[in-house]
Motif scaffolding. Sequence first.
Motif, short mmCIF file in Angstrom:
data_model
loop_
_atom_site.label_atom_id
_atom_site.label_comp_id
_atom_site.label_asym_id
_atom_site.label_seq_id
_atom_site.Cartn_x
_atom_site.Cartn_y
_atom_site.Cartn_z
N ASN A 5 0.74 -1.25 -0.03
CA ASN A 5 0.03 0.14 0.05
C ASN A 5 0.60 1.25 0.00
OD1 ASN A 5 -2.48 -1.43 0.27
ND2 ASN A 5 -2.26 -1.75 2.36
N VAL A 6 1.93 1.33 -1.08
CA VAL A 6 2.63 2.69 -1.27
C VAL A 6 2.03 3.71 -1.86
CG1 VAL A 6 4.63 3.30 -2.05
CG2 VAL A 6 4.75 1.07 -0.73
N VAL A 7 2.12 4.79 -1.64
CA VAL A 7 1.38 6.03 -2.47
C VAL A 7 2.51 6.97 -2.53
CG1 VAL A 7 -0.86 5.54 -1.58
CG2 VAL A 7 0.49 7.10 -0.31
N LYS A 8 2.49 7.84 -3.36
CA LYS A 8 3.42 8.91 -3.84
C LYS A 8 2.90 10.29 -3.16
CE LYS A 8 3.95 10.49 -8.18
NZ LYS A 8 4.57 10.27 -9.54
N GLY A 9 3.65 11.26 -2.82
CA GLY A 9 3.34 12.57 -2.21
C GLY A 9 4.37 13.57 -2.53
N LYS A 30 0.16 14.41 7.99
CA LYS A 30 1.10 14.31 8.69
C LYS A 30 1.66 12.94 8.88
CE LYS A 30 0.89 16.19 13.29
NZ LYS A 30 0.65 16.28 14.39
N CYS A 31 2.97 12.47 8.40
CA CYS A 31 3.50 11.25 8.69
C CYS A 31 4.65 10.85 9.46
CB CYS A 31 3.88 10.99 6.79
SG CYS A 31 2.85 11.54 5.49
N HIS A 32 4.55 9.61 9.67
CA HIS A 32 5.78 9.15 10.76
C HIS A 32 6.90 8.98 9.72
CE1 HIS A 32 8.09 5.70 12.75
NE2 HIS A 32 8.36 6.82 13.31
N VAL A 49 8.11 12.08 -2.39
CA VAL A 49 8.24 10.98 -1.46
C VAL A 49 7.39 9.88 -1.54
CG1 VAL A 49 9.54 12.51 0.34
CG2 VAL A 49 7.08 12.42 0.40
N TYR A 50 7.70 8.79 -0.90
CA TYR A 50 6.78 7.49 -1.18
C TYR A 50 6.60 7.28 0.35
CZ TYR A 50 7.99 7.54 -5.89
OH TYR A 50 7.92 8.12 -7.32
N LEU A 51 5.09 6.81 0.65
CA LEU A 51 4.60 6.44 1.84
C LEU A 51 3.97 5.18 1.87
CD1 LEU A 51 2.55 9.92 2.28
CD2 LEU A 51 4.99 9.55 2.79
N GLU A 52 4.22 4.45 3.15
CA GLU A 52 3.34 3.13 3.23
C GLU A 52 2.19 3.41 4.18
OE1 GLU A 52 4.36 -1.53 4.07
OE2 GLU A 52 5.24 -0.08 5.20
N PHE A 63 0.28 7.06 7.80
CA PHE A 63 1.21 6.80 6.73
C PHE A 63 2.75 6.92 7.43
CE2 PHE A 63 -2.20 8.55 4.24
CZ PHE A 63 -2.35 7.25 3.23
N ASP A 64 3.58 5.97 7.08
CA ASP A 64 5.13 6.11 7.09
C ASP A 64 5.84 6.54 5.70
OD1 ASP A 64 5.11 4.87 9.70
OD2 ASP A 64 4.74 2.91 8.71
N LEU A 65 6.85 7.50 5.88
CA LEU A 65 7.82 7.89 4.90
C LEU A 65 8.69 6.93 4.74
CD1 LEU A 65 8.87 11.73 4.18
CD2 LEU A 65 10.17 9.60 3.64
N ILE A 66 9.03 6.23 3.56
CA ILE A 66 9.82 5.20 3.48
C ILE A 66 10.87 5.34 2.37
CG2 ILE A 66 8.40 3.06 4.34
CD1 ILE A 66 7.57 2.68 1.29
N ALA A 67 10.60 6.17 1.50
CA ALA A 67 11.62 6.78 0.24
C ALA A 67 11.44 7.94 -0.29
CB ALA A 67 11.33 5.47 -0.63
N VAL A 68 12.66 8.37 -0.94
CA VAL A 68 12.44 9.86 -1.53
C VAL A 68 13.03 9.66 -3.08
CG1 VAL A 68 14.55 10.25 -0.68
CG2 VAL A 68 13.14 12.15 -1.26
#
Length: 223
Positions: A5-9, A30-32, A49-52, A63-68
């Motif tokens: 369940n990854v989304v782009k932001g 607001k993301c962790h 950035v990419y969020l799970e 959401f968790d911020l996992i990648a950029v």
Amino acid sequence: MRYDNVVKGKFITRPNRFIAMVELDGQAEKCHVKNTGRCRELLTEGCTVYLERAKNPERKTRFDLIAVQKGDRFINMDSYAPNLAAGEFLPELFPGCTVRPEYTYGNSRFDFYIEYNSRRILLEVKGVTLESDGVVMFPDAPTERGVKHIGELMKCLGDGFEACLLFVIQMDKVKYFTPNDATHPEFGAILREAEKRGVNILAYDCMVTPDSMELDKPVEIRL
């Protein structure tokens, strides 16, 4: 290792080391942040950035911020990912090995204990996200914990163990790895001392996508 369940932001700001504000579907979310390092060169205003999505629907941050994304490169920022990816990779690095994570030895706890043929190996993992012109460095902030871990690896050499420090570079297309002496000279000094005493220093880059990370190729180390 893969995410669900990854989304782009679009990154807006980081009020503190645990929280980022991200534009998602036109709204500020607001993301962790799953990395307490500074990451200033990664989290720049307006970057992709990419969020799970969190599995717990009751959590305060959804959401968790996992990648950029930095240029044409994806960089994983999840501080838990290096250990997970390393755990998947170790049987390839040591074929037929037995692996035990979170191994307690004396007053220390190492990321992995490995039995490989007649060898006993204690291995510690460090994730690397700091990059400049293709050169990757660790740490991105002073780390007394990192210095302590290397000291503990050197101690175990006298008790019949091999010791290994694995730098998991959370991106690809890099030139070489080197300690970040400008930020923490003590870390660089003890890393060089550990190499002289027989600690095996390894660095591997990773194939990174918005929803996955996998160790790939060895990277040159310049101490």
